[in-house]
Write a protein that holds these residues in place. Sequence first.
Motif, PDB file in Angstrom:
ATOM      1  N   ASN A  83       0.839  -1.188   0.000  1.00 28.70           N
ATOM      2  CA  ASN A  83       0.000   0.000   0.000  1.00 28.70           C
ATOM      3  C   ASN A  83       0.881   1.248   0.000  1.00 28.70           C
ATOM      4  O   ASN A  83       1.717   1.428   0.888  1.00 28.70           O
ATOM      5  CB  ASN A  83      -0.924   0.001   1.224  1.00 28.70           C
ATOM      6  CG  ASN A  83      -1.894   1.160   1.204  1.00 28.70           C
ATOM      7  OD1 ASN A  83      -1.554   2.272   1.597  1.00 28.70           O
ATOM      8  ND2 ASN A  83      -3.106   0.909   0.741  1.00 28.70           N
ATOM      9  N   ILE A  84       0.705   2.101  -0.995  1.00 31.03           N
ATOM     10  CA  ILE A  84       1.591   3.254  -1.171  1.00 31.03           C
ATOM     11  C   ILE A  84       1.489   4.213   0.007  1.00 31.03           C
ATOM     12  O   ILE A  84       2.495   4.747   0.487  1.00 31.03           O
ATOM     13  CB  ILE A  84       1.271   3.965  -2.498  1.00 31.03           C
ATOM     14  CG1 ILE A  84       1.581   3.036  -3.676  1.00 31.03           C
ATOM     15  CG2 ILE A  84       2.050   5.266  -2.626  1.00 31.03           C
ATOM     16  CD1 ILE A  84       1.090   3.532  -5.017  1.00 31.03           C
ATOM     17  N   THR A  85       0.282   4.429   0.505  1.00 33.24           N
ATOM     18  CA  THR A  85       0.102   5.345   1.632  1.00 33.24           C
ATOM     19  C   THR A  85       0.794   4.824   2.885  1.00 33.24           C
ATOM     20  O   THR A  85       1.470   5.571   3.609  1.00 33.24           O
ATOM     21  CB  THR A  85      -1.396   5.553   1.909  1.00 33.24           C
ATOM     22  OG1 THR A  85      -2.025   6.072   0.719  1.00 33.24           O
ATOM     23  CG2 THR A  85      -1.605   6.542   3.048  1.00 33.24           C
ATOM     24  N   ASP A  86       0.657   3.521   3.156  1.00 30.86           N
ATOM     25  CA  ASP A  86       1.291   2.939   4.348  1.00 30.86           C
ATOM     26  C   ASP A  86       2.801   2.809   4.194  1.00 30.86           C
ATOM     27  O   ASP A  86       3.544   2.923   5.168  1.00 30.86           O
ATOM     28  CB  ASP A  86       0.699   1.548   4.631  1.00 30.86           C
ATOM     29  CG  ASP A  86      -0.772   1.616   5.011  1.00 30.86           C
ATOM     30  OD1 ASP A  86      -1.212   2.692   5.471  1.00 30.86           O
ATOM     31  OD2 ASP A  86      -1.481   0.606   4.829  1.00 30.86           O
ATOM     32  N   MET A  87       3.261   2.568   2.965  1.00 25.91           N
ATOM     33  CA  MET A  87       4.684   2.327   2.728  1.00 25.91           C
ATOM     34  C   MET A  87       5.539   3.525   3.128  1.00 25.91           C
ATOM     35  O   MET A  87       6.672   3.370   3.579  1.00 25.91           O
ATOM     36  CB  MET A  87       4.905   1.985   1.249  1.00 25.91           C
ATOM     37  CG  MET A  87       6.288   1.500   0.903  1.00 25.91           C
ATOM     38  SD  MET A  87       6.424   1.065  -0.854  1.00 25.91           S
ATOM     39  CE  MET A  87       5.495  -0.475  -0.892  1.00 25.91           C
ATOM     40  N   LYS A  88       4.996   4.724   2.964  1.00 22.32           N
ATOM     41  CA  LYS A  88       5.738   5.946   3.305  1.00 22.32           C
ATOM     42  C   LYS A  88       6.272   5.908   4.731  1.00 22.32           C
ATOM     43  O   LYS A  88       7.371   6.392   5.020  1.00 22.32           O
ATOM     44  CB  LYS A  88       4.812   7.155   3.110  1.00 22.32           C
ATOM     45  CG  LYS A  88       5.369   8.487   3.592  1.00 22.32           C
ATOM     46  CD  LYS A  88       6.381   9.045   2.634  1.00 22.32           C
ATOM     47  CE  LYS A  88       6.779  10.454   3.031  1.00 22.32           C
ATOM     48  NZ  LYS A  88       7.736  11.068   2.104  1.00 22.32           N
TER      49      LYS A  88
END
Length: 281
Positions: A83-88
């Motif tokens: 998940n791009i949002t969580d990966m940050k």
Amino acid sequence: NGMFTALTLMGLASVSAVVLSDDLFNLYVFYEIAAIAQTGLVIASGTEKAYKAAFRYMLMGCVAGGLLLLGVAFLLSATGTLNITDMKNYLLNANPTIYGGLLMLIIGLTYGSGLPPFHTVKADLYARAKPFIAAMLQTYSKFVLVAMMLVILKLFYGLPYFNTAHGALIALSIFGMVFGVVMALMQSDYRKLLAYHAISQGGYVAAGLALGTPLGIVAGIFHAINHVIYKSALFLGAYIVHKKKGSNLAKLGGLLPLMPSVAFMVLCAKLAISGVPPFNG
């Protein structure tokens, strides 16, 4: 025909999914589908040169797509999520795996958008396809560029180790801008001129986005929307001119009395692309 319509719709759907996806693996899947759709559209042009251009693009895509998937794997192994949002949240402390993932994402960006080092392959794809197909191809490329650049900025912008990659993105954008214009000036074929100029305009879009500031991102997206509209008009005009008299610039001329409406459309698009008021290019 049916095949052209199916490939066009598949390309539109896959590019839309790339723009909207918040999952890195799903983004990769639709990125690959978009590349396949573009290859198929060029093959649908039905000429030997189009087949060769599509084959070269497909070969490059095998390399770039494989590297992009490797980058997704690197980031998954380092963060435990797609998940791009969580990966940050897991990218604050850099390690070699994350560096590798960032590099692979940049390679995927350059292939999908036609930035260096894939600029000549993408320009050849535009030039060898029928112009109305090239209008669709450059539209797909611009929105893949926007989507991939926003993903990279969303994941890495503001992190201490992103400075070098940030500078590289700006340098690639500027090189694409300059190279595209220089190559366009050297062309004797109308379609190749438009193809290389499309690469240059992609550099403008990338430069705005690569700045990473709110105004830069808005300007990049706005220019991407502008560009796909007036460049599509230019490619459609080139298609009509090509059917009437070919595309060799040295042999063109005298068409204004024969097709005044087409001339007016091309003039409006050229004024827009030059930024002449009141056009919004």
